[in-house]
Design a protein around this motif. Structure first.
Motif: not given
Lengths: 347, 347
Positions: A17, A28, A32
């Motif tokens: 990620t 994503v 984040t």
């Protein structure tokens, strides 16, 4: 320096990620991504492009090898800085960076280049100040590194080159002087094995012969390409038994030293001796009388050099299909007062 | 480019033996070594130091970041080429190479440096032209890349720096002029946020105050660090209501433009206006009257800069234990004729 693993640990997010967030992948979420970028900034995370390059076989860096000789330094030559801006304007479109590789003046340029190639920091090379025989060209060919030479060389039969129009400059200077009645025309050339000296003398010799004036080797004065070399050239000129009435210079700063030495002997440029300089340079603009010389755009030369190099690199060739051919770069005459006088025709 | 495997295949020798021969290990017989080296030369084998560096975490390359602004180019500044030779003389002892990283003039220096750091082509960095607040210093600190700054900065409290003695130059110039009766003394400073401008003005202000002369902000002239900037400075000086009797310049080439503009107005340097220049430069040596200015050795500055950087790199620190401290680099006064005139003392 933090790597991606430390970043992932710090954020308690998976490496995958974090990597996707850093690389701007769309899967994503925005919150984040913001957290990852903030942490990257805070922790001093820097992507390891060296690892990436090794896998992809490219560094996105182009090297320009320059000599950092004592002469270059003292003469504060703006040539390479001028060319740099043109090169960068082309490379920036492809996110390529230019670095300059200054060869120390006490090191053999071939050995230096060999080491820089071994360091694998560049995808392609530009070499300059080509010698008549230049082993660097073989080295780059065999290492299969795309390159281009700024300057011709006998070694460059299979290489792509761009070079200033030394023949054209010599020819126009000779013809301009002949039209004003001069027949004893001296020329200065570098004392080194740099190839341009050979080309310059050939152009001069050819132009003389076309006008029925025999070539006289004593009028070819070999000196350093510097202000000091110009001083030395004037000194040698003044010692010649039958003094020439005109002189053509090869290097931009020679005129400064030449003027000084001539004036010390009461010989006035433009009145007692016709002088034609090479490239127009900021430092020679202050000369009195003003110097007849030649002008070119360093930026434009850099642009063309960059395009020609990329035309020789498989990843970029398609964008520069018209730029692959060897090129003679023109210079424009800038008339001054240093060559105005006419030689009296003998009855 | 041939790798070690192709070389081994070609010679029909094991990769291990080829590697030992190339690396000069003693357990390879002389004949084999000769064959390997000859084949390496012939086939254009180049050791992949990029792979080696990745494992060892070092490239053996030091970067010198320079601005390649339009001004730098046009002024053909020899400053960095001069420093280069000194740096190389130190680095050569450790088989380190110097490369120059020219920041394009349309790019933010911080973003440029970030990208160059990410490319991982250098083990350490030298940055120059430090700004009053310079984010590049934070960037390098956080990336844990050894570096040194040529120039101070408010951001450099934890960095090692070397800088020219701008205070000392300003102080000596002011005192020299005051001793000749001047009280209205102008000063030029760069129009940018480069830190040296702040230091120069502080030195000037302090020296004036020590002699009981109040600081007058209208005498601080902000112009570009170029010949053109010097022309502009003279223009602004001539427009001041109460014209100063002296001016101190910050940049070596300003004097050329300043002289030209003054002379256009019939104001003679050294007779009608006292002028003190900054660094002695080949191009300003032709000025008439000769310029009073300051001199330094660029080579020696480069040597010191190199030693200071290595003192900050764990692998070399032991050799340079006395070189780690921040340094003010002195300049020596070169008296000329541009500041000879005395101001008549009013009765």
């Amino acid at each position: 320096m933090k790597g991606i693993r430390q970043l992932a640990d710090h954020l308690d997010i998976s490496i995958g990620t974090v990597s996707r967030a850093l690389n701007g992948k769309p899967d994503v979420n925005e919150e984040t991504r913001r957290r990852v970028l903030a942490a990257a900034e805070e922790l001093g995370y820097v992507a390891n492009q060296s690892g990436r390059s090794l896998r992809q076989g490219e560094t996105k860096v182009i090297g320009l090898m320059i000599a950092s000789s004592k002469e270059t330094v003292e003469n504060a030559d703006n040539f390479f800085l001028g060319v740099t801006s043109g090169l960068q304007s082309v490379f920036a479109r492809h996110k390529l960076d230019l670095i300059m590789l200054p060869c120390p003046n006490d090191e053999d340029p071939h050995e230096y280049l060999k080491r820089m190639v071994a360091r694998r920091i560049v995808d392609a090379m530009i070499i300059s100040e080509t010698q008549r025989i230049d082993r660097r060209i073989d080295l780059l060919s065999r290492a299969k590194i795309p390159f281009i030479t700024l300057g011709r060389s006998l070694s460059a039969s299979n290489a792509t080159w761009i070079d200033l129009d030394f023949e054209g400059v010599a020819k126009r200077a000779v013809e301009r002087l002949i039209a004003r009645g001069h027949r004893r025309i001296a020329i200065t050339v570098p004392s080194s094995e740099i190839n341009l000296g050979y080309i310059f003398v050939e152009g001069y010799r050819h132009a003389l012969e076309q006008h029925g004036i025999p070539f006289d080797p004593s009028l070819v004065i070999r000196v350093k390409s510097s202000e000091q070399g110009g001083y030395q050239a004037a000194h040698e000129l003044l010692l010649l038994e039958e003094r020439p009435t005109a002189v053509i210079l090869i290097y931009e700063l020679m005129a400064i030293g030449l003027y000084r030495r001539l004036m010390e002997s009461g010989v006035m440029p433009g009145r007692d001796l016709a002088v034609i300089g090479f490239r127009d340079a900021p430092r020679s603009r202050f000369l009195q009388p003003s110097l007849t010389c030649f002008r070119m755009s360093l930026h434009d030369l850099g642009v063309k050099l960059g395009r020609m190099l990329l035309a020789n690199m498989p990843a970029y060739a398609e964008f520069y299909s018209g730029d692959g051919r060897n090129t003679i770069w023109p210079l424009e005459l800038v008339p001054g007062e240093s060559d105005v006088f006419q030689v009296a025709v003998k009855a």
